[in-house]
Design a protein around this motif. Structure first.
Motif, short mmCIF file in Angstrom:
data_model
loop_
_atom_site.label_atom_id
_atom_site.label_comp_id
_atom_site.label_asym_id
_atom_site.label_seq_id
_atom_site.Cartn_x
_atom_site.Cartn_y
_atom_site.Cartn_z
N SER A 43 40.08 27.88 33.20
CA SER A 43 40.16 27.39 31.83
C SER A 43 41.29 26.37 31.72
CB SER A 43 40.41 28.56 30.86
OG SER A 43 41.57 29.27 31.24
N VAL A 44 41.21 25.54 30.70
CA VAL A 44 42.25 24.53 30.46
C VAL A 44 43.25 25.09 29.44
CG1 VAL A 44 42.72 22.20 29.62
CG2 VAL A 44 40.67 22.64 30.97
N LEU A 45 44.54 25.04 29.81
CA LEU A 45 45.60 25.55 28.95
C LEU A 45 46.58 24.42 28.64
CD1 LEU A 45 46.41 28.80 30.98
CD2 LEU A 45 44.79 28.57 29.08
N ASP A 46 47.43 24.66 27.66
CA ASP A 46 48.47 23.68 27.37
C ASP A 46 49.40 23.51 28.57
OD1 ASP A 46 47.48 23.33 24.83
OD2 ASP A 46 48.84 24.79 23.91
N ALA A 47 49.60 24.63 29.33
CA ALA A 47 50.52 24.59 30.47
C ALA A 47 49.85 24.15 31.76
CB ALA A 47 51.13 25.98 30.67
N GLY A 48 48.55 23.87 31.73
CA GLY A 48 47.85 23.46 32.94
C GLY A 48 46.47 24.09 33.02
N PHE A 49 46.27 24.96 34.03
CA PHE A 49 44.98 25.61 34.23
C PHE A 49 45.19 27.12 34.40
CE2 PHE A 49 44.57 21.32 35.91
CZ PHE A 49 43.41 20.86 35.30
N GLY A 50 44.33 27.91 33.76
CA GLY A 50 44.29 29.34 34.00
C GLY A 50 43.18 29.64 35.00
N VAL A 51 43.48 30.46 35.99
CA VAL A 51 42.51 30.75 37.05
C VAL A 51 42.40 32.25 37.24
CG1 VAL A 51 41.81 30.25 39.42
CG2 VAL A 51 43.27 28.63 38.20
N ARG A 52 41.18 32.78 37.12
CA ARG A 52 40.92 34.20 37.39
C ARG A 52 39.96 34.29 38.57
NH1 ARG A 52 39.73 33.53 32.12
NH2 ARG A 52 37.56 34.19 32.37
N PHE A 53 40.25 35.22 39.48
CA PHE A 53 39.40 35.41 40.66
C PHE A 53 38.70 36.75 40.59
CE2 PHE A 53 42.66 32.44 42.22
CZ PHE A 53 41.84 31.45 42.73
N THR A 54 37.43 36.74 40.99
CA THR A 54 36.65 37.97 41.15
C THR A 54 36.32 38.08 42.62
OG1 THR A 54 35.69 37.68 38.95
CG2 THR A 54 34.60 39.24 40.45
N SER A 55 36.82 39.15 43.25
CA SER A 55 36.67 39.27 44.70
C SER A 55 36.45 40.73 45.09
CB SER A 55 37.92 38.74 45.41
OG SER A 55 37.89 39.03 46.79
N GLY A 56 35.76 40.91 46.21
CA GLY A 56 35.56 42.25 46.74
C GLY A 56 36.73 42.73 47.58
N SER A 57 37.71 41.87 47.81
CA SER A 57 38.85 42.23 48.65
C SER A 57 40.07 42.50 47.79
CB SER A 57 39.15 41.11 49.65
OG SER A 57 40.35 41.39 50.34
N ALA A 58 40.62 43.70 47.93
CA ALA A 58 41.83 44.05 47.19
C ALA A 58 43.03 43.26 47.68
CB ALA A 58 42.10 45.55 47.33
N ALA A 59 42.95 42.69 48.88
CA ALA A 59 44.08 41.97 49.45
C ALA A 59 44.21 40.55 48.94
CB ALA A 59 43.97 41.95 50.98
N LEU A 60 43.16 40.00 48.30
CA LEU A 60 43.18 38.59 47.94
C LEU A 60 44.29 38.24 46.96
CD1 LEU A 60 41.96 35.76 48.07
CD2 LEU A 60 40.43 36.41 46.20
N LEU A 61 44.39 38.94 45.85
CA LEU A 61 45.37 38.58 44.83
C LEU A 61 46.80 38.75 45.32
CD1 LEU A 61 43.72 39.84 41.53
CD2 LEU A 61 43.61 37.59 42.60
N PRO A 62 47.15 39.85 46.03
CA PRO A 62 48.50 39.93 46.58
C PRO A 62 48.82 38.81 47.56
CG PRO A 62 47.50 42.10 46.55
CD PRO A 62 46.43 41.13 46.18
#
Length: 269
Positions: A43-62
């Motif tokens: 999404s487009v935000l005032d501060a830049g871009f918001g990014v959400r990830f949907t993944s089957g791996s619990a290790a991705l976000l860390p």
């Protein structure tokens, strides 16, 4: 989100591992890829871009949080300040998504099926099949390690592919499954000299990633090999720890065996 912003996001996605647009509306754009299972919603935000990830791996976000400390992360995902930061975040997410469990094992099975189907009939269960399985597996493991470590040695940061080796912490022959053999956390991308020592349990790494060496290695030889005090892994993920523990146990066993042999030799002189 206006059409120009939407087109920009889609272009950044195509260039950085998310080549398909699944949803695009006035609020955000959801991107995906045929090469990995992760989806990103931007999404487009005032501060830049918001990014959400949907993944089957619990290790991705860390992993992404560690690799992008400048990005703001909250329960909604990441916030990055500009197009370049968005591109870097998507590119790293795509790379990780292609290799984090169980993607490397899936890629291995697909490549192996193609190789085995090309073999002449009657070779199933033979030494030739075993060699094909090992060759394809080691190739896929190397590819996964290059992706995970960004093409650079896990210790020195040397980025010359010709001198980098994919080193297993728990040896290939001792793994209980293909998933374990192809797990990117079961090893490290190392320069050839470090790989040779690691493979023979002459060096290992403690829980914090600091390099430890066998007392059997002379200080002069260590210096010649470029092994100096303070060497450590560039990072250690929680998923590395069980494999590191296995390797350290074998390292300590090797140290004790060498010590016993030296003591026996001294006693017989």
């Amino acid at each position: 989100m206006n059409p120009l912003q939407r087109a920009l996001i889609e272009k950044v996605g195509v260039d950085n591992g998310f080549e398909h647009t699944l949803v695009a509306d006035e609020h955000d754009v959801t991107l995906a890829s045929a090469r990995h299972p992760t989806r990103s919603t931007i999404s487009v935000l005032d501060a830049g871009f918001g990014v959400r990830f949907t993944s089957g791996s619990a290790a991705l976000l860390p992993e992404l949080s560690r690799g992008f400390p400048q990005a703001i992360r909250d329960q909604a995902g990441f916030v990055v300040g500009n197009e370049a930061a968005l591109a870097a975040l998507l590119r790293r997410a795509a790379s990780l998504s292609r290799v984090l469990p169980t993607q490397a094992a899936t890629s291995y099975r697909k490549a192996l099926d193609e190789e085995l189907s090309a073999l002449p009939p009657g070779l199933a269960g033979t030494e030739i099949e075993r060699m094909v399985r090992q060759r394809v597996g080691q190739q896929k493991f190397r590819e996964a390690m290059l992706e995970y470590w960004g093409g650079a040695c896990a210790v020195t940061g040397v980025a010359v592919p010709e001198v980098l080796r994919a080193s297993h912490a728990k040896p290939w022959a001792e793994c209980e499954s293909d998933a374990e053999r192809l797990d990117v956390f079961n090893g490290f991308l190392l320069t050839a000299n470090l790989d040779a020592l690691f493979d023979r349990f002459l060096i290992s790494f403690d829980e914090g990633g600091r390099l430890v060496s066998s007392p059997s290695l002379a200080e002069t030889d260590l210096k010649r090999l470029g092994i100096v005090p303070g060497l450590e892994l560039r990072w250690v993920a929680p998923e590395h720890q069980s494999y590191l523990s296995f390797h350290r146990a074998r390292f300590l066993l090797s140290v004790n065996q060498i010590a016993d042999c030296q003591a026996l030799a001294s006693a017989t002189q």
